[in-house]
Scaffold this active site. Sequence first.
Site, short mmCIF file in Angstrom:
data_model
loop_
_atom_site.label_atom_id
_atom_site.label_comp_id
_atom_site.label_asym_id
_atom_site.label_seq_id
_atom_site.Cartn_x
_atom_site.Cartn_y
_atom_site.Cartn_z
N ARG A 285 0.53 -0.76 -0.12
CA ARG A 285 -0.44 0.00 0.04
C ARG A 285 0.83 1.60 0.12
O ARG A 285 1.88 0.98 0.68
CB ARG A 285 -0.56 0.28 1.32
CG ARG A 285 -2.12 -1.75 1.14
CD ARG A 285 -3.15 -1.59 0.28
NE ARG A 285 -3.76 -0.57 0.17
CZ ARG A 285 -4.54 -0.11 -1.27
NH1 ARG A 285 -4.09 -1.04 -2.08
NH2 ARG A 285 -5.02 0.87 -1.43
N ILE A 286 0.85 2.37 -0.78
CA ILE A 286 1.70 3.42 -0.79
C ILE A 286 1.15 4.46 0.54
O ILE A 286 -0.30 4.58 1.06
CB ILE A 286 1.16 4.66 -2.32
CG1 ILE A 286 1.73 2.92 -3.50
CG2 ILE A 286 1.53 6.09 -2.17
CD1 ILE A 286 1.58 3.83 -4.88
N GLU B 185 9.05 9.77 -1.92
CA GLU B 185 8.45 10.16 -2.89
C GLU B 185 9.25 8.29 -3.22
O GLU B 185 9.78 7.74 -3.01
CB GLU B 185 10.23 10.75 -3.95
CG GLU B 185 9.38 10.41 -5.65
CD GLU B 185 11.03 11.32 -5.72
OE1 GLU B 185 11.63 11.37 -5.16
OE2 GLU B 185 11.62 11.57 -7.23
N HIS C 37 13.21 -2.59 -2.11
CA HIS C 37 12.44 -3.08 -2.77
C HIS C 37 13.58 -3.91 -3.96
O HIS C 37 14.81 -4.23 -4.00
CB HIS C 37 13.10 -1.23 -3.37
CG HIS C 37 11.90 -1.74 -4.61
ND1 HIS C 37 10.54 -1.39 -5.03
CD2 HIS C 37 12.82 -1.32 -6.17
CE1 HIS C 37 10.17 -1.00 -6.11
NE2 HIS C 37 11.62 -1.02 -6.93
#
Length: 195
Positions: free
Chosen positions: A90-91, A142, A108
Amino acid sequence: RRVAILLSGGGSNMVALARSMTGDHPARPVLVLSNDPNAGGLTKARDLGLPTAAIDHRPFGRDRTGFEEALLAAMAPHAPDLVCLAGFMRILTPRFVGAWAGRMLNIHPSLLPLYPGLHTHARALANGDAEHGCTVHEVTEELDHGPLLGQARVPVLPGDTPDTLAARVLGQEHRLYPAVLRRYAAGDRTPVRLP
Ligand code: GRF
């Protein structure tokens, strides 16, 4: 340090992190939290005897703030002071990220700044890259950027598919994330570069 691990899926990174926090390690896992009540990682966490919680994001619809307030409420009783995102899909809004600035890590599956976002293995293959890998970074507003805390590299081999490449990268994630957490929890932000 008191670590909350956030996940959405199988939780193999959570397992690697939780198993690393023993002995004189400066951190301990205090909560495993998912946005999916059915996440396999929650079962693995319970098998490890770790406290778990789940806040299903779906009832919140587009109300990201409401979802994040529920996440924070689930975290509060465990008083974490460090968050590890481990396959958390989820962002998070700038509000949540800002509240955890300097205290939230993410892994990541690419050699950032290459391939932020999704489908990183297919993109590396499509580009004919000779090597690929994973990155641990501090989370900033970001997406998939932020100060680099560690990287591990793997070769791309002839005949690789996204799945075979993902598996090779995942094996390195399980080495990299614990190495970064141990250093970061001790207050050392020197990037880890695995051989
Ligand atoms: C994997 O694709 C991994 O590269 C990324 O999140 C996914 C699930 O990992 N970090 P996990 O097994 O749930 O830790």
